[in-house]
Design an enzyme around this catalytic site. Structure first.
Site, mmCIF file in Angstrom:
data_model
loop_
_atom_site.group_PDB
_atom_site.id
_atom_site.type_symbol
_atom_site.label_atom_id
_atom_site.label_comp_id
_atom_site.label_asym_id
_atom_site.label_seq_id
_atom_site.Cartn_x
_atom_site.Cartn_y
_atom_site.Cartn_z
ATOM 1 N N VAL B 10 0.833 -1.200 0.000
ATOM 2 C CA VAL B 10 0.000 0.000 0.000
ATOM 3 C C VAL B 10 0.874 1.260 0.000
ATOM 4 C CG1 VAL B 10 -2.088 -0.969 1.037
ATOM 5 C CG2 VAL B 10 -0.317 -0.022 2.512
ATOM 6 N N SER B 11 2.135 1.096 0.368
ATOM 7 C CA SER B 11 3.022 2.263 0.449
ATOM 8 C C SER B 11 3.569 2.619 -0.926
ATOM 9 C CB SER B 11 4.162 1.950 1.424
ATOM 10 O OG SER B 11 5.344 2.606 1.043
#
Lengths: 223, 235
Positions: B10-11
């Site tokens: 998700v980063s």
């Protein structure tokens, strides 16, 4: 070699980082002041050089480069006789790069600019305590990054030191690093002050920055 | 030599490194670091990366962090040529400026927005700042297909990860306002490894962001009712 000009403001930390680099490399250059307070960075001639209208800009003959973190490696890559200031060794370079991105992200933009932009450009008179606390968080990280080394990225002076010392000198106007909490930062600052070109390339401009900030007579409020 | 990438998809910066690893066709292990569980604050992780951010790359005994430093390292050490991160000083300076622009203008702003959304529960986000950034990216792309000129570089990988996440959640890139940026987004997302390296993670992050925002539909209806009541909006 090309004709080098630096466009900037002495009070600006990234401008000073480039001045330190130029001096360290003993390169001749012209200095062109860009008065941000008077909006000179927004004039068409400047926007042509740098559409992001930040300082500094390096002009090398007709070519313009901006962002101090891009200018410094450029100067070392193109003009230095050794790679000492920006090592070619892959791992060493990655360490310097990480330091440079810490400055261009959390330290300069994230912490310093959130303080100076409102004060210097938006007429703010109050700073929130949380912004000051953020400086202490930065000092915590920097103290750890120095570790057992003499310089920010390891055993030797690099352009990462130039980035860090200029930003930290300006952060110090808001919060002095407590020597009992940050002995490594304090020792490293003293080490850099010994550089023969330090006063001219950083000291003078850092003092300008300090008087600009202090003249704003701001107060700090807890939120 | 085994490369290990520590992070979570998700980063955005983790995805920038994933795009680079894929582009270079390098083998690597992926070690999940659950930020919500505080994995990055555990002593084992902090000893690798004292700044306790993601991503971190392990290459033999070396630990390297900051996505931009990792990407540069991977190209310089393992690529067959310097296309993704040109060695020529001026070309490199342009890529470097774009990478630092991502660190400063994009990453910092995105972190601030996430903090407002997830920590301070603010739902009216100041996305004008993002639009200022889009406007600059639009300028950078003027006359060029890629962020740093006429060829793909790690600058594209760095910037696409944060822009795509914002585009899918709070600040869609309007093709009429930002034609260059919109075309570039399409261009990068058609890379063969884009789906796996960036798309999945960007969508997951976007969903997390949108879940925190009031339903757009409700807002539109509310405005429509207000317009009818006040007599405004009549063409």
């Amino acid at each position: 070699m090309g004709k080098l000009s630096i466009y900037g403001l002495e009070a600006s930390p990234p401008t000073r980082a480039c001045l330190l680099t130029l001096k360290a490399l003993d390169l001749p250059f012209d200095w062109v002041k860009v008065n941000l307070m008077a909006g000179e960075h927004l004039l068409p001639e400047y926007l042509e050089k740098n559409p992001q209208h930040t300082v500094p800009v390096l002009e090398d003959d007709e070519v313009c480069i901006w962002d101090s973190h891009a200018i410094m490696p450029y100067l070392v890559g193109k003009y230095a006789t050794t790679d000492a200031l920006y090592p070619k060794d892959h791992h060493q370079r990655a360490i310097v790069d990480q330091r440079l991105h810490y400055d261009s992200g959390p330290m300069f933009i994230g912490t310093l600019l959130s303080l100076t932009k409102p004060l210097l450009f938006k007429g703010a008179t109050v700073i929130e305590q949380s912004n000051i606390d953020a400086i202490a968080d930065v000092y915590d990280v920097v103290e750890t990054l120095i570790g057992d080394n003499e310089y920010i990225a390891g055993a030797d002076l690099t352009i990462a030191d130039f980035s860090f010392v200029t930003t930290i000198c300006s952060l110090m106007v808001f919060l002095e690093p407590d020597p009992s909490k940050y002995p490594k930062i304090v020792a490293w600052l003293e080490r850099l002050r010994q550089l023969p070109y330090y006063e001219e390339a950083n000291g003078v401009g850092a003092a300008h920055f300090e008087s600009m900030i202090k003249s704003k007579n701001f107060t700090i409020e807890s939120n | 030599m085994v490369l290990v990438l520590y992070g979570t998809e998700v980063s955005a910066p983790v995805r920038a490194v994933l795009l680079t690893l894929r582009a270079l066709e390098l083998d690597y292990e992926f070690q999940e670091v659950d930020l919500t569980a505080g994995d990055h604050l555990k002593p084992d992780y902090v000893s690798k990366n004292p700044q306790h951010t993601v991503p971190t790359l392990q290459d033999g005994g070396a630990y390297i962090w900051d996505s931009h430093a990792i990407m540069g390292y991977l190209v310089q050490k393992y690529a067959k040529d310097d296309a993704l991160y040109p060695r020529e000083p001026l070309q490199r300076a342009i890529v470097d400026q774009r990478l630092h622009f991502e660190s400063g203008a994009l990453s910092v702003r995105w972190k601030q927005l996430k903090h407002l959304l997830f920590e301070e529960k603010v739902t009216e986000l100041p996305i004008e700042k993002l639009h200022e950034t889009y406007a600059l990216l639009e300028l950078f792309l003027d006359g060029h297909e890629y962020m740093a000129g006429d060829q793909l570089t790690i600058a594209d990988f760095s910037i696409v990860t944060s822009v795509s996440t914002a585009h899918l959640s709070i600040a869609p890139v309007d093709a009429t306002k930002y034609p260059n940026l919109s075309a570039w987004l399409t261009r990068i997302s058609s890379l063969s490894f884009y789906e796996q390296a960036n798309s999945t993670g960007a969508r997951r992050m976007a969903e997390l962001v949108r879940a925190k925002l009031p339903k757009q539909f409700d807002k539109l209806w509310q405005k429509a009712f207000e317009d009818i009541k006040s007599g405004a909006g009549k063409m």
